[in-house]
Motif scaffolding. Sequence first.
Motif, PDB file in Angstrom:
ATOM      1  N   LEU A   1       0.826  -1.210   0.000  1.00 52.94           N
ATOM      2  CA  LEU A   1       0.000   0.000   0.000  1.00 52.94           C
ATOM      3  C   LEU A   1       0.859   1.258   0.000  1.00 52.94           C
ATOM      4  O   LEU A   1       0.547   2.235  -0.695  1.00 52.94           O
ATOM      5  N   ALA A   2       1.943   1.244   0.757  1.00 54.65           N
ATOM      6  CA  ALA A   2       2.829   2.414   0.789  1.00 54.65           C
ATOM      7  C   ALA A   2       3.490   2.633  -0.566  1.00 54.65           C
ATOM      8  O   ALA A   2       3.603   3.776  -1.036  1.00 54.65           O
ATOM      9  N   GLU A   3       3.903   1.562  -1.218  1.00 53.16           N
ATOM     10  CA  GLU A   3       4.528   1.696  -2.536  1.00 53.16           C
ATOM     11  C   GLU A   3       3.525   2.144  -3.583  1.00 53.16           C
ATOM     12  O   GLU A   3       3.860   2.922  -4.480  1.00 53.16           O
ATOM     13  N   ARG A   4       2.280   1.679  -3.478  1.00 58.13           N
ATOM     14  CA  ARG A   4       1.241   2.143  -4.415  1.00 58.13           C
ATOM     15  C   ARG A   4       0.996   3.637  -4.242  1.00 58.13           C
ATOM     16  O   ARG A   4       0.855   4.373  -5.213  1.00 58.13           O
ATOM     17  N   ALA A   5       0.929   4.079  -2.996  1.00 61.65           N
ATOM     18  CA  ALA A   5       0.726   5.505  -2.741  1.00 61.65           C
ATOM     19  C   ALA A   5       1.913   6.323  -3.241  1.00 61.65           C
ATOM     20  O   ALA A   5       1.736   7.384  -3.854  1.00 61.65           O
ATOM     21  N   ALA A   6       3.118   5.823  -2.993  1.00 59.43           N
ATOM     22  CA  ALA A   6       4.313   6.536  -3.453  1.00 59.43           C
ATOM     23  C   ALA A   6       4.353   6.607  -4.974  1.00 59.43           C
ATOM     24  O   ALA A   6       4.685   7.651  -5.551  1.00 59.43           O
ATOM     25  N   LEU A   7       3.978   5.523  -5.645  1.00 61.33           N
ATOM     26  CA  LEU A   7       3.955   5.520  -7.110  1.00 61.33           C
ATOM     27  C   LEU A   7       2.898   6.481  -7.629  1.00 61.33           C
ATOM     28  O   LEU A   7       3.139   7.218  -8.588  1.00 61.33           O
ATOM     29  N   ALA A   8       1.737   6.491  -6.992  1.00 64.35           N
ATOM     30  CA  ALA A   8       0.681   7.412  -7.420  1.00 64.35           C
ATOM     31  C   ALA A   8       1.128   8.858  -7.236  1.00 64.35           C
ATOM     32  O   ALA A   8       0.848   9.709  -8.093  1.00 64.35           O
ATOM     33  N   ASN A   9       1.817   9.138  -6.152  1.00 67.18           N
ATOM     34  CA  ASN A   9       2.299  10.498  -5.921  1.00 67.18           C
ATOM     35  C   ASN A   9       3.388  10.885  -6.920  1.00 67.18           C
ATOM     36  O   ASN A   9       3.441  12.027  -7.369  1.00 67.18           O
ATOM     37  N   ARG A  10       4.259   9.931  -7.264  1.00 63.52           N
ATOM     38  CA  ARG A  10       5.320  10.227  -8.243  1.00 63.52           C
ATOM     39  C   ARG A  10       4.726  10.468  -9.624  1.00 63.52           C
ATOM     40  O   ARG A  10       5.154  11.374 -10.328  1.00 63.52           O
ATOM     41  N   THR A  11       3.752   9.663 -10.034  1.00 69.21           N
ATOM     42  CA  THR A  11       3.191   9.801 -11.371  1.00 69.21           C
ATOM     43  C   THR A  11       2.212  10.962 -11.452  1.00 69.21           C
ATOM     44  O   THR A  11       2.017  11.524 -12.524  1.00 69.21           O
TER      45      THR A  11
END
Length: 89
Positions: A69-79
Amino acid sequence: MSHIVTVQDAVTAFADFMEPTDAELDAIELELPLILAEVDLLDTQIITLDRVPSELDARRIRRARRRVLAERAALANRTAGASLPGGAA
């Protein structure tokens, strides 16, 4: 009687041109932390398939889920911060 023949040459004729582009490789590299987190979650779930999960197993699964979940959120924030090509918003 009709003969069945392989079309191996036709299938692999364009194999040299089917390499990933630099943009595709960059996208994979951007998503790599999420991919690795999902692999870790899958590994922890596979470990518990043939037995009743212990408290330690449950903690490992919860930790792996939180990491995904943390990596999904981080990826969404980066993109989300990246601009779209062509100046579109």
